[in-house]
Design a protein around this motif. Structure first.
Motif, PDB file in Angstrom:
ATOM      1  N   TYR A   6      45.900  44.048  34.708  1.00 56.26           N
ATOM      2  CA  TYR A   6      45.907  42.531  34.990  1.00 56.26           C
ATOM      3  C   TYR A   6      47.454  41.867  34.720  1.00 56.26           C
ATOM      4  CZ  TYR A   6      45.567  40.738  30.117  1.00 56.26           C
ATOM      5  OH  TYR A   6      45.602  40.317  28.802  1.00 56.26           O
ATOM      6  N   SER A   7      47.643  40.709  35.734  1.00 56.39           N
ATOM      7  CA  SER A   7      48.950  40.178  35.602  1.00 56.39           C
ATOM      8  C   SER A   7      48.657  38.575  35.188  1.00 56.39           C
ATOM      9  CB  SER A   7      49.905  40.157  36.678  1.00 56.39           C
ATOM     10  OG  SER A   7      49.797  41.669  37.006  1.00 56.39           O
ATOM     11  N   VAL A   8      49.781  38.016  34.574  1.00 56.40           N
ATOM     12  CA  VAL A   8      49.692  36.599  34.258  1.00 56.40           C
ATOM     13  C   VAL A   8      50.385  35.655  35.058  1.00 56.40           C
ATOM     14  CG1 VAL A   8      49.489  34.970  32.685  1.00 56.40           C
ATOM     15  CG2 VAL A   8      48.736  37.266  32.010  1.00 56.40           C
ATOM     16  N   PHE A   9      49.965  34.839  35.974  1.00 54.56           N
ATOM     17  CA  PHE A   9      51.005  33.837  36.756  1.00 54.56           C
ATOM     18  C   PHE A   9      51.171  32.832  35.969  1.00 54.56           C
ATOM     19  CE2 PHE A   9      48.508  30.463  38.436  1.00 54.56           C
ATOM     20  CZ  PHE A   9      47.130  30.902  38.484  1.00 54.56           C
ATOM     21  N   SER A  10      52.410  32.236  36.310  1.00 54.52           N
ATOM     22  CA  SER A  10      52.920  31.091  35.371  1.00 54.52           C
ATOM     23  C   SER A  10      52.546  29.831  36.239  1.00 54.52           C
ATOM     24  CB  SER A  10      54.433  31.197  35.568  1.00 54.52           C
ATOM     25  OG  SER A  10      54.962  29.982  34.868  1.00 54.52           O
ATOM     26  N   THR A  11      52.150  28.768  35.234  1.00 51.89           N
ATOM     27  CA  THR A  11      51.614  27.425  35.893  1.00 51.89           C
ATOM     28  C   THR A  11      52.839  26.454  35.755  1.00 51.89           C
ATOM     29  OG1 THR A  11      50.775  26.954  33.920  1.00 51.89           O
ATOM     30  CG2 THR A  11      49.249  28.034  35.356  1.00 51.89           C
ATOM     31  N   ARG A  12      53.911  26.928  35.191  1.00 54.78           N
ATOM     32  CA  ARG A  12      54.883  26.058  35.162  1.00 54.78           C
ATOM     33  C   ARG A  12      55.658  25.906  36.268  1.00 54.78           C
ATOM     34  NH1 ARG A  12      57.000  25.637  29.308  1.00 54.78           N
ATOM     35  NH2 ARG A  12      55.105  26.607  28.350  1.00 54.78           N
ATOM     36  N   GLY A  13      55.901  26.651  37.093  1.00 54.53           N
ATOM     37  CA  GLY A  13      56.517  26.308  38.396  1.00 54.53           C
ATOM     38  C   GLY A  13      55.609  26.290  39.304  1.00 54.53           C
ATOM     39  N   ASP A  14      56.062  26.872  40.578  1.00 53.14           N
ATOM     40  CA  ASP A  14      55.078  26.985  41.858  1.00 53.14           C
ATOM     41  C   ASP A  14      54.059  28.142  41.593  1.00 53.14           C
ATOM     42  OD1 ASP A  14      54.004  27.546  44.069  1.00 53.14           O
ATOM     43  OD2 ASP A  14      55.605  27.139  45.175  1.00 53.14           O
ATOM     44  N   ALA A  15      52.713  27.836  41.164  1.00 55.55           N
ATOM     45  CA  ALA A  15      51.976  28.856  41.122  1.00 55.55           C
ATOM     46  C   ALA A  15      51.628  29.781  42.030  1.00 55.55           C
ATOM     47  CB  ALA A  15      50.582  28.213  40.698  1.00 55.55           C
ATOM     48  N   CYS A  16      51.556  29.211  43.151  1.00 53.04           N
ATOM     49  CA  CYS A  16      51.583  30.133  44.367  1.00 53.04           C
ATOM     50  C   CYS A  16      52.419  31.028  44.489  1.00 53.04           C
ATOM     51  CB  CYS A  16      51.206  29.286  45.839  1.00 53.04           C
ATOM     52  SG  CYS A  16      49.848  28.225  45.724  1.00 53.04           S
ATOM     53  N   GLU A  17      53.679  30.782  44.362  1.00 51.58           N
ATOM     54  CA  GLU A  17      54.998  31.736  44.451  1.00 51.58           C
ATOM     55  C   GLU A  17      54.695  32.694  43.306  1.00 51.58           C
ATOM     56  OE1 GLU A  17      58.651  29.539  45.238  1.00 51.58           O
ATOM     57  OE2 GLU A  17      59.247  30.854  43.865  1.00 51.58           O
ATOM     58  N   SER A  18      54.393  32.346  42.149  1.00 52.89           N
ATOM     59  CA  SER A  18      54.120  33.463  41.091  1.00 52.89           C
ATOM     60  C   SER A  18      53.215  34.309  41.393  1.00 52.89           C
ATOM     61  CB  SER A  18      53.891  32.645  39.908  1.00 52.89           C
ATOM     62  OG  SER A  18      53.582  33.496  38.718  1.00 52.89           O
ATOM     63  N   ILE A  19      52.061  33.881  41.859  1.00 53.50           N
ATOM     64  CA  ILE A  19      50.908  34.549  42.280  1.00 53.50           C
ATOM     65  C   ILE A  19      51.388  35.695  43.214  1.00 53.50           C
ATOM     66  CG2 ILE A  19      48.678  34.712  43.477  1.00 53.50           C
ATOM     67  CD1 ILE A  19      47.913  32.082  41.938  1.00 53.50           C
ATOM     68  N   ARG A  20      51.862  35.013  44.565  1.00 55.09           N
ATOM     69  CA  ARG A  20      52.577  35.971  45.607  1.00 55.09           C
ATOM     70  C   ARG A  20      53.301  37.175  45.134  1.00 55.09           C
ATOM     71  NH1 ARG A  20      53.250  31.485  48.720  1.00 55.09           N
ATOM     72  NH2 ARG A  20      51.720  31.228  50.470  1.00 55.09           N
ATOM     73  N   SER A  21      54.216  36.819  43.885  1.00 47.75           N
ATOM     74  CA  SER A  21      55.064  37.852  43.634  1.00 47.75           C
ATOM     75  C   SER A  21      54.238  38.916  42.658  1.00 47.75           C
ATOM     76  CB  SER A  21      56.103  37.161  42.529  1.00 47.75           C
ATOM     77  OG  SER A  21      55.629  36.900  41.441  1.00 47.75           O
ATOM     78  N   LEU A  22      52.949  38.799  42.085  1.00 46.05           N
ATOM     79  CA  LEU A  22      52.376  39.370  41.541  1.00 46.05           C
ATOM     80  C   LEU A  22      51.220  40.412  42.153  1.00 46.05           C
ATOM     81  CD1 LEU A  22      51.683  37.194  38.459  1.00 46.05           C
ATOM     82  CD2 LEU A  22      53.023  38.984  38.665  1.00 46.05           C
ATOM     83  N   ILE A  23      51.047  39.958  43.467  1.00 48.49           N
ATOM     84  CA  ILE A  23      50.174  40.643  44.477  1.00 48.49           C
ATOM     85  C   ILE A  23      50.722  41.992  44.523  1.00 48.49           C
ATOM     86  CG2 ILE A  23      48.945  40.841  46.549  1.00 48.49           C
ATOM     87  CD1 ILE A  23      48.391  37.751  46.409  1.00 48.49           C
ATOM     88  N   ARG A  24      49.609  42.961  44.403  1.00 49.61           N
ATOM     89  CA  ARG A  24      49.705  44.551  44.950  1.00 49.61           C
ATOM     90  C   ARG A  24      48.677  44.796  45.802  1.00 49.61           C
ATOM     91  NH1 ARG A  24      49.419  46.912  38.628  1.00 49.61           N
ATOM     92  NH2 ARG A  24      50.610  45.320  37.360  1.00 49.61           N
ATOM     93  N   LYS A  25      48.930  46.201  46.039  1.00 50.71           N
ATOM     94  CA  LYS A  25      48.060  46.643  47.223  1.00 50.71           C
ATOM     95  C   LYS A  25      46.539  46.551  46.484  1.00 50.71           C
ATOM     96  CE  LYS A  25      50.414  49.482  50.222  1.00 50.71           C
ATOM     97  NZ  LYS A  25      51.267  50.894  50.550  1.00 50.71           N
ATOM     98  N   ASN A  26      46.531  46.893  45.114  1.00 48.89           N
ATOM     99  CA  ASN A  26      45.104  47.142  44.621  1.00 48.89           C
ATOM    100  C   ASN A  26      44.755  45.882  44.027  1.00 48.89           C
ATOM    101  OD1 ASN A  26      47.065  47.368  42.584  1.00 48.89           O
ATOM    102  ND2 ASN A  26      45.854  48.625  41.465  1.00 48.89           N
ATOM    103  N   THR A  27      45.335  44.777  44.168  1.00 52.60           N
ATOM    104  CA  THR A  27      45.060  43.532  43.519  1.00 52.60           C
ATOM    105  C   THR A  27      43.386  43.047  44.102  1.00 52.60           C
ATOM    106  OG1 THR A  27      47.156  42.635  43.361  1.00 52.60           O
ATOM    107  CG2 THR A  27      45.268  40.856  43.192  1.00 52.60           C
ATOM    108  N   ARG A  28      42.614  42.807  43.355  1.00 53.72           N
ATOM    109  CA  ARG A  28      41.157  42.733  43.809  1.00 53.72           C
ATOM    110  C   ARG A  28      40.615  41.109  43.685  1.00 53.72           C
ATOM    111  NH1 ARG A  28      36.207  43.302  46.414  1.00 53.72           N
ATOM    112  NH2 ARG A  28      34.613  43.276  45.099  1.00 53.72           N
ATOM    113  N   ALA A  29      41.375  40.629  42.720  1.00 54.06           N
ATOM    114  CA  ALA A  29      41.058  38.976  42.615  1.00 54.06           C
ATOM    115  C   ALA A  29      41.976  38.041  41.804  1.00 54.06           C
ATOM    116  CB  ALA A  29      39.892  38.829  41.975  1.00 54.06           C
TER     117      ALA A  29
END
Lengths: 375, 375
Positions: free
Chosen positions: B116-139
């Motif tokens: 699992y990865s942890v996205f930051s809520t400090r800046g742009d949460a969506c940008e942080s999430i996008r940068s963490l998505i992998r091929k096997n990201t399920r949720a």
């Protein structure tokens, strides 16, 4: 008019003190138990501790902290079974088990490669168990009383066998709690699971797994525990290890008063009362060739069919006369197979401590009317 | 006199209609829902269906049968997370998660080899999430509102990202339900988990996982389902697949009235009311150098410390004056780390819809007394 004879599914009515206690708890103990230490959180925690203590008193267990609360007995059994049985283990269950034991064991078989054997309750249960014990047998898991016949298994004798062989003994007291005095220590029971809403006369929505001794299951359900919050795992002690998230304080308050009712009246007296009601019913149809009875019918349950008529239909006709019974398999296909009921199961009639004498008379009259006219 | 300001732990007091509904349910709907089909069992099932329908209405979901009841939100999140995340998957959570998300994810990491990865809520949460998505990201799994600051995450925006990438979106609405209008469809939320006892103003003892669309999780907890009893597995449809054992009808009845209260008053109006109470408190200490505040304090929660004093001590001194607050880590060590509170956490003050104006004044007066004299 409602003639409720489905107490093996859930007891009804409840003692008024149970309902009043829930109400008072909502009004006076509204904090979140185990979260913070202000007065309302403590009053909530105290109520939970009262429920833990009463359960220990009722089932002769020493440690209130060994009592983990869940939503119902099924969850309690799952937490005990999934938390204590390991990959490659072997377990032994009875041929009268409810799906609350059968399905978790099947789940472990499918996903964790465990094996299980089924002991017979027809002859000498202990002999059957002894013959099935293997080197890798981890536990004997069985219900104390059948949910379709009420018949009791000799847990005291079984406990001696499990202790002798160093095997865990997990008992499903869903149907016996409040009806049969059970001493966890004398019967060498390691885990006993019990609901609030059946024989203990509390509300639906709370059940418990009572752990004796130093048993520490793995946590399957994890989350906030109110303690040791920095750890990635649940706390390494009971009950916190198995109590993830907020606990149901109001239903615990109701459970306390249900247990107190049982303690005042006594399990033996309640069981005799229920058996009396059921005897009045079953004896009336003992010589009726149209009726087929199953099991002993010595307790508070009568299981029967009208020959050639689906149990669902009989139950529906009874319901039209205001009588609540439960047809079908009662979530216990294995037990029905053991008893040899037809494919669609049977009609279960079950009394409770607050059942009134007129209910038996009304049932007898109504079933006769159905047999003589409506079928 | 009790000045209860711990509504983020559990709301208190409840609307009187909630308590009355539980009482009436115990008296009039005493059957076991989904067990048998007599009138009292049906009345119990109807009440549960009413609760399912009200939840769907509140969270804009189409299918009441997608609502699975559990004891609390933690169980709901566990059933969703353990039931949907597979071995070898990757998931993304926020840096503000409660242990109800963090611990199940940690459990899967330990026992199922997920990452699992942890996205930051400090800046742009969506940008942080996008940068963490992998091929096997399920949720992506995150809370809608933080339990320690009340701050909302932009679930609508996050939902668009997850939908775009074909990733499941699981939302913990423990702290937002009843305070923030949430549209599961518009926000592309696949599973939303919510408790009865916080913002929905119902009793403790029931929570729900609301599944949208055709998602079918594995069952982790198995047992009697009241249907398809012959199968070794739980039924292949919701809600039965996730509802093992007897459901808590009386608390569902209370939940219904809690939701109705929220619907009548409206989430926005309740949130504004709570924010008003908290603003009165926090603004009073805004220039006090002895106080350190954390988070935005724009909502119904104020998180603070008295500099140099353990949160536990401040909370205890407040309790002596009848004020209920919660110190410590609030089962959310990750969120506290993100905010940078001290090792022992902070004091959380949280208003509810039934908090009275005098409570804010009394709190301000009491904390001033403590700051000026007792510390």
């Amino acid at each position: 008019m409602i003639n409720y004879l489905d107490n093996a599914a859930t007891s009804y009515p409840k003692p008024p003190s149970v309902i009043r206690a829930m109400e008072r708890c909502m009004e006076e103990r509204g904090g979140n138990p185990g979260r913070g230490s202000h007065r309302l959180a403590l009053l909530a925690s105290e109520k939970l501790f009262e429920a833990r203590s009463l359960l220990c008193e009722l089932f002769s267990s020493d440690d209130p902290e060994g009592v983990a609360f869940t939503m119902n007995t099924t969850y309690a059994l799952n937490l005990a079974i999934l938390g204590l049985i390991n990959e490659g283990d072997h377990v032994i269950i009875s041929d009268m088990e409810h799906n609350s034991v059968l399905r978790p064991v099947e789940w472990l078989k499918r996903y964790k490669g465990i094996e299980y054997s089924v002991f017979s309750t027809r002859g000498d249960a202990c002999e059957s168990i002894r013959s099935l014990i293997r080197k890798n047998t981890r536990a004997v898991i069985c219900s104390h009383a059948s949910n379709i016949t009420g018949r009791l298994l000799p847990v005291g004798d079984i406990g001696r066998v499990t202790r002798e062989h160093g095997v865990l003994f997990i008992v499903d007291a869903a149907q016996s709690g409040g009806l049969c005095k059970t001493d966890m220590k004398k019967s060498c029971i390691d885990v006993l699971c019990v609901p609030s809403h059946k024989g203990l006369l509390g509300p639906q929505g709370i059940g418990a797994a009572i752990f004796a001794g130093d048993i520490l299951p793995r946590a399957v359900i994890t989350g906030g525990s109110g303690a040791l919050s920095r750890d990635a795992d649940m706390p390494p002690y009971l009950p916190d290890r198995l109590e993830a998230g907020t606990l149901p304080t109001p239903t615990a308050a109701g459970l306390c008063e249900g247990i107190r009712y049982v303690m005042r009246r006594g399990e033996a007296s309640i069981a005799a009362f229920e058996a009396g009601i059921i005897r009045k019913i079953s004896e009336d149809f003992a010589d009726d060739k149209r009726i087929c009875s199953y099991g002993d019918a010595g307790g508070g349950i009568w299981l029967f069919n009208v020959r050639g008529v689906p149990s669902q239909k009989v139950s529906e006709l009874l319901d039209r006369k205001g009588i609540c019974t439960r047809p079908g398999l009662h979530c216990a296909p294995l037990a029905h197979k053991t008893l040899g009921t037809p494919e669609d199961g049977a009609v279960r009639v079950s009394a409770g401590p607050l059942t009134r004498p007129w209910q038996a008379d009304h049932f007898v009259r109504s079933l006769r009317e159905i047999l003589d006219g409506e079928l």
